[in-house]
Scaffold this active site. Structure first.
Site, PDB file in Angstrom:
ATOM      1  CG  ASP A  11      -1.831   1.051   1.317  1.00 25.64           C
ATOM      2  OD1 ASP A  11      -1.690   2.274   0.587  1.00 25.64           O
ATOM      3  OD2 ASP A  11      -2.756   1.077   2.109  1.00 25.64           O
ATOM      4  CE1 TYR A 228      -4.212  -0.813  11.389  1.00 31.89           C
ATOM      5  CE2 TYR A 228      -4.423   1.766  11.385  1.00 31.89           C
ATOM      6  CZ  TYR A 228      -4.687   0.443  10.808  1.00 31.89           C
ATOM      7  OH  TYR A 228      -5.579   0.203   9.673  1.00 31.89           O
ATOM      8  CE  LYS A 231      -5.772  -5.508  10.955  1.00 31.26           C
ATOM      9  NZ  LYS A 231      -5.274  -5.640  12.442  1.00 31.26           N
TER      10      LYS A 231
HETATM   11  P1  13P Z   1      -5.233  -0.134   4.774  1.00 32.04           P
HETATM   12  O1  13P Z   1      -4.600  -1.152   5.507  1.00 32.04           O
HETATM   13  O2  13P Z   1      -6.014  -0.866   3.592  1.00 32.04           O
HETATM   14  O3  13P Z   1      -4.490   0.771   4.207  1.00 32.04           O
HETATM   15  O4  13P Z   1      -6.723   0.409   5.509  1.00 32.04           O
HETATM   16  C1  13P Z   1      -6.329   1.014   6.637  1.00 32.04           C
HETATM   17  C2  13P Z   1      -7.414   1.481   7.396  1.00 32.04           C
HETATM   18  O5  13P Z   1      -7.219   2.176   8.535  1.00 32.04           O
HETATM   19  C3  13P Z   1      -8.580   1.466   6.859  1.00 32.04           C
HETATM   20  O6  13P Z   1      -9.875   1.940   7.811  1.00 32.04           O
HETATM   21 MG    MG Z   2      -4.330   2.079   2.964  1.00 34.74          MG
HETATM   22 MG    MG Z   3      -4.902  -1.846   1.777  1.00 33.70          MG
END
Ligand code: 13P
Ligand code: MG
Ligand code: MG
Ligand code: 13P
Length: 364
Positions: A11, A228, A231
C-alpha cells in the site's frame, strides 16, 4: 522448466482515503516491470491493484528470496510512492517501513508470497489478494480446500490427492514454525490455525511428493512497525488441478464469507467478500474486507490470463450474505466482537487514549 512465481504487494497511497488506488501508480508498476522483462530479469508480469494495494505478479527463474527481484519490487514501489506523494494520495508510502532496500524485501513492510516449482504440462494457478484484512485470513479457506472433504471431493475420490497435504504453520508472535500432516493431524492443525492472529498457514505441500501447493504472505505490519500502520492485506498463491484441488475446489471456501480481522482502522471483525476486480474498492466503513482471485495458466513461465474468478454470479449469494453480516455487525458500533478484543487493539491508537485515563483508576 523451473519457474518462480513471486507476488509482492504494498500500500503506497490510497485514492480516496484507503478505498482504492490512482491509475498512475498501476501504470508506473507496469512500466517498471515491462523494462525488467525487456532486460531479461523477469519472464513475465501482471500488475494490478486490489483496494489501495499495488500488486506486482512476476515470473522468473531466480528462485525465492532473489535479491534482484526484491530490489525490482522495492524500487517500483519507491517510484510509485514518489507519484503518490505528488498527488498527495492518502498514506503515501504507507507500507515502505524502511528507509533503504537491504537485500531482501521481507520484513520491510510489503507483503510477499513466492514459490518455485517445476512447471507441469498444464499449470493453473490462482492468486488471491485481499484488502482490509490480515495475514491469517487464508487459514480457513486453505484448510477447507486442502483438508476438508466436505469442501474438496478430490480428497475422497482422486487417487493423487487421497493421501492428503502437509500444512506449514507459522507462530508469527513467537517466530516459530511447525508442519502438520493432514488428515492424520487435522485436530492439531485446527487447534492452532483457529487462532489466525497468531498462527498463520504459510504454505501447503502435497504430502506424498512434497510439491508446493500454496504459499501465503505472513507479514504482520504491526509486528514489524510496533504500531498501527494499516493492515497487512495479504496475498496467497495456490496451484490447482491434478494432484492439487481443482480450481472450483479452491474457490469454493469463499462461498462462505468467514469473519476476518481488519475493516475500519484495522480494528474490527468483518466478513470477507469475494469480488470481481472492479468491485475491490471497499467504502462502507472502509470495507467490508475484499478478496479477489485472479487465475492464470503458466506457459514456459508466461502468465496466460488473468481470469477474474469471482466475477461470477455464483458468488452473488456470498456477497449478499456479506452485506447482511456487515449490517448486523455494524450495529454493535464500538462493542466487541465487532471491534477486535483488547489484546489485538494493542497495536492501534487505542492505547494512546487509554493512557489519559491511567491516573484515574482506583483500587476496588
Ligand atoms: P489499509 O490497511 O488498506 O491501508 O486500511 C487501513 C485503514 O485504516 C482502513 O480504515
Ligand atoms: Mg491504505
Ligand atoms: Mg490496503
Ligand atoms: P475436466 O474433466 O473438464 O478436466 O474437469 C475435471 C475437473 O477437475 C473438474 O473439477
Amino acid at each position: 522448466m523451473k519457474v518462480t512465481l513471486s507476488v509482492i504487494k504494498a500500500d503506497i497511497g490510497g485514492l480516496v482515503g484507503h478505498s482504492s488506488i490512482h491509475p498512475d501508480l498501476v501504470e508506473i508498476g507496469k512500466e517498471s516491470l515491462k523494462k525488467a522483462k525487456e532486460a531479461g530479469l523477469i519472464i513475465d508480469y501482471h500488475v494490478t491493484a486490489v483496494g489501495d494495494d499495488l500488486q506486482l505478479i512476476m515470473t522468473h527463474d531466480k528462485g525465492v528470496n532473489a535479491e534482484p527481484i526484491h530490489r525490482l519490487a522495492w524500487e517500483t514501489f519507491e517510484k510509485a510512492t514518489a507519484r503518490a506523494r505528488e498527488l498527495k494520495l492518502y498514506g503515501a508510502g504507507q507500507d515502505l517501513l524502511s528507509e533503504a532496500f537491504s537485500g531482501n524485501i521481507r520484513g520491510m513492510g510489503p507483503g510477499l508470497a513466492e514459490m518455485e516449482f517445476e512447471e507441469r504440462p498444464s499449470e493453473p494457478v490462482i492468486i488471491f489478494m485481499a484488502d482490509k484484512t490480515s495475514a491469517g485470513a487464508w487459514n480457513l479457506p486453505l484448510y477447507r480446500a486442502f483438508a476438508d472433504p466436505f469442501n474438496t471431493i478430490g480428497l475422497v475420490i482422486s487417487p493423487s490427492m487421497h493421501d492428503g497435504f502437509a500444512f506449514e504453520v507459522h507462530d508469527v508472535k513467537a517466530g516459530k514454525k511447525i508442519t502438520l500432516n493432514c488428515p492424520e493431524e487435522l485436530y492439531d492443525l485446527l487447534l492452532l490455525i483457529g487462532s489466525p492472529t497468531r498462527y498463520v498457514v504459510k504454505a501447503v505441500y502435497h504430502k506424498a511428493s512434497g510439491e508446493i501447493a500454496a504459499v501465503s504472505s505472513t507479514e504482520r505490519l504491526s509486528l514489524i512497525a510496533g504500531r498501527y500502520v494499516g493492515k497487512d492485506d495479504p496475498v496467497c498463491i495456490v496451484r490447482c488441478q491434478h494432484e492439487f484441488p481443482a480450481v472450483g475446489e479452491v474457490l469454493e471456501p469463499f462461498a462462505f464469507p468467514h469473519l476476518v480481522e481488519g475493516w475500519m482502522r484495522g480494528s474490527h471483525n468483518g466478513p470477507l467478500m469475494p469480488v470481481a476486480l472492479c468491485n475491490a474498492t471497499p467504502t462502507r466503513f472502509d470495507g467490508p474486507p475484499r478478496v479477489v482471485a485472479l487465475g492464470f495458466q503458466l506457459a514456459q513461465g508466461h502468465l496466460i490470463g488473468p481470469r477474474d474468478l469471482f466475477d461470477d454470479p455464483a458468488f452473488d449469494e456470498a456477497r449478499r450474505l456479506c452485506n447482511t453480516i456487515a449490517e448486523y455487525l455494524r450495529r454493535h458500533g464500538p462493542f466487541e466482537p465487532h471491534r477486535l478484543p483488547m489484546e489485538e487493539m494493542e497495536y492501534t491508537t487505542l492505547p494512546q487514549v487509554l493512557e489519559k485515563l491511567k491516573g484515574r483508576f482506583q483500587d476496588i
